[in-house]
Design a protein around this motif. Structure first.
Motif, short mmCIF file in Angstrom:
data_model
loop_
_atom_site.label_atom_id
_atom_site.label_comp_id
_atom_site.label_asym_id
_atom_site.label_seq_id
_atom_site.Cartn_x
_atom_site.Cartn_y
_atom_site.Cartn_z
N ASN A 149 0.86 -1.10 -0.11
CA ASN A 149 0.03 0.22 -0.11
C ASN A 149 0.82 1.30 0.15
O ASN A 149 0.38 2.48 0.13
CB ASN A 149 -0.96 0.11 1.19
CG ASN A 149 -1.92 -1.12 1.31
OD1 ASN A 149 -2.28 -1.61 0.34
ND2 ASN A 149 -2.01 -1.85 2.47
N GLU A 153 -5.53 1.42 11.98
CA GLU A 153 -6.99 1.87 11.67
C GLU A 153 -7.51 0.51 11.71
O GLU A 153 -7.60 -0.37 10.83
CB GLU A 153 -6.92 2.59 10.30
CG GLU A 153 -8.28 3.02 10.15
CD GLU A 153 -8.40 3.75 8.60
OE1 GLU A 153 -8.53 4.88 8.60
OE2 GLU A 153 -8.37 2.88 7.75
N VAL A 212 -1.38 1.21 8.94
CA VAL A 212 -1.27 2.17 8.08
C VAL A 212 0.06 2.75 8.30
O VAL A 212 0.32 3.67 7.01
CB VAL A 212 -2.43 3.34 8.09
CG1 VAL A 212 -3.73 2.40 8.16
CG2 VAL A 212 -2.51 4.10 9.55
N CYS A 228 4.09 4.61 5.26
CA CYS A 228 2.72 5.05 5.31
C CYS A 228 1.91 5.05 4.09
O CYS A 228 2.28 5.16 2.90
CB CYS A 228 2.86 6.77 5.45
SG CYS A 228 1.51 7.65 5.68
N SER A 229 0.94 4.26 4.44
CA SER A 229 -0.07 4.01 3.00
C SER A 229 -0.43 5.23 2.43
O SER A 229 -0.62 6.15 3.18
CB SER A 229 -1.58 3.26 3.83
OG SER A 229 -2.46 2.97 2.89
N SER A 230 -0.33 4.69 1.17
CA SER A 230 -0.82 5.94 0.33
C SER A 230 -2.20 6.57 0.27
O SER A 230 -2.10 7.61 -0.36
CB SER A 230 -0.18 5.57 -1.26
OG SER A 230 1.04 5.34 -1.36
N ALA A 231 -2.98 5.79 1.11
CA ALA A 231 -4.26 6.20 0.96
C ALA A 231 -4.65 7.08 2.25
O ALA A 231 -5.87 7.21 2.44
CB ALA A 231 -5.24 4.87 1.19
N HIS A 232 -3.73 7.41 2.98
CA HIS A 232 -3.73 8.24 4.22
C HIS A 232 -3.07 9.32 4.09
O HIS A 232 -1.96 9.31 3.62
CB HIS A 232 -3.37 7.37 5.57
CG HIS A 232 -4.37 6.26 5.78
ND1 HIS A 232 -4.28 5.06 4.97
CD2 HIS A 232 -5.21 6.04 6.73
CE1 HIS A 232 -5.32 4.23 5.48
NE2 HIS A 232 -5.84 5.03 6.41
N ASP A 233 -3.42 10.37 4.62
CA ASP A 233 -2.78 11.76 5.06
C ASP A 233 -1.45 11.70 5.53
O ASP A 233 -1.78 11.63 6.86
CB ASP A 233 -3.59 12.85 5.30
CG ASP A 233 -2.98 14.29 4.99
OD1 ASP A 233 -1.74 14.24 5.20
OD2 ASP A 233 -3.92 15.29 4.90
N GLU A 267 -1.87 13.84 8.85
CA GLU A 267 -2.86 13.16 9.79
C GLU A 267 -2.28 11.99 10.51
O GLU A 267 -2.33 11.96 11.90
CB GLU A 267 -4.12 12.84 9.33
CG GLU A 267 -5.00 14.17 8.75
CD GLU A 267 -6.15 13.60 8.01
OE1 GLU A 267 -6.58 12.20 8.16
OE2 GLU A 267 -6.84 14.39 7.68
N VAL A 268 -1.60 11.27 9.99
CA VAL A 268 -0.90 10.09 10.54
C VAL A 268 0.32 10.53 11.42
O VAL A 268 0.41 10.06 12.58
CB VAL A 268 -0.19 9.03 9.44
CG1 VAL A 268 0.45 7.86 10.15
CG2 VAL A 268 -1.40 8.60 8.92
#
Length: 281
Positions: free
Chosen positions: A20, A54, A59, A95-100, A103-104
């Motif tokens: 991810n 999550e 993530v 860091c998963s590319s689907a998450h900001d 924010e993480v």
């Protein structure tokens, strides 16, 4: 201290997270993560891998080093760093590319507030490439400060669409031609590029690289900082040399004169990009 059991659990988390992550580099590969824990920080109780979840899905993964000191000999100060080692010139997080990323990072900072033993705490991010998710996230956080340092510069060359002669200044091109003529006088100049999948040939190239890296001022007659003279460093690079993943692999580049190695590069190839980790000559 990270035990073998902890590292096995960490590898399972990594395997689930890495598909991810877009735009991976050498510091995202498992061999890099494992090598830091098992070889470079093997005696440290201050290395930890913080996982952001999550639900049941990881993530993000942060390798962090915890340091404590006394300010003015009285106030206990806690400093949390991403990894900083002579043989780890660059580091990042997964860091998963689907998450900001911002924010993480906020989630991590909130968690560290309860983790650290003292209210005096700071997190220090260094040796991160400008375009990496970690550097981008940090630059968007409130209270973020930059501090100049004499860090290593990074150089990029497009070896597909651009000739090396098009990107080098004329003075450097002239110097390269002069050096090549000097090498040609010594004998036949050849180059080898061997990846981890080449088995026996690759092992020979790897051993040749270690001998080159130990020659001259780094060897037993010099500063004794050669990789082959340190069990931990030797283990770290030997472990990296095993990297042979669909998205990345280790490659040894050798320059030879009359079939004798005279210079080499230890590289990790990631999605068509060669990251030069170490050189020897």
């Amino acid at each position: 201290m990270l035990t073998s059991r902890h590292l096995d659990e960490l590898q399972d988390i990594w395997k689930a997270l890495i598909p991810n992550v877009e735009n991976i580099s050498f510091y995202h590969c498992w061999e890099w993560i494992y090598g830091a824990a098992f070889y470079l920080y093997s005696d440290s109780l201050q290395l930890g891998y913080f996982i952001v979840w999550e639900g049941d899905e990881a993530v993000a993964m942060f390798p962090l080093e915890l340091k404590e000191r006394l300010v003015l000999g009285v106030v206990r100060d806690t400093e949390i760093n991403n990894l900083n080692h002579t043989h780890m010139p660059r580091n990042d997080w997964l860091c998963s590319s689907a998450h900001d990323p911002s924010e993480v990072l906020s989630v991590l900072l909130a968690s560290l507030d309860s983790y650290t033993p003292s209210p005096w705490c700071r997190i220090r991010i260094h040796s991160a490439l400008e375009e990496s998710p970690l550097a981008t996230a940090a630059s968007h956080m409130s209270g973020y400060r930059t501090q100049s340092s004499s860090g290593q510069a990074n150089y990029y060359f497009d070896c597909v669409d651009t000739s090396i002669n098009d990107v080098l200044p004329s003075r450097q091109r002239k110097n390269l031609r002069r050096r090549r003529r000097q090498a040609d006088v010594l004998g036949a100049v050849t180059f080898e590029y061997l990846q981890a999948s080449k088995n026996g040939e690759y092992e020979d190239a790897l051993n040749a690289f270690f001998k080159l890296e130990a020659s001259g001022w780094k060897g037993s007659a010099g500063k004794k900082s050669a990789i082959s003279l340190s069990p931990s460093l030797s283990g770290f690079y030997q472990n990296l040399a095993k990297a042979n993943h669909p998205r990345y692999t280790c490659q040894i580049n050798l320059m030879k004169i009359n079939d004798n190695p005279v210079a080499g590069q230890f590289c990790i190839l990631v999605d068509g990009v060669a990251n030069i980790i170490k050189i020897g000559f």
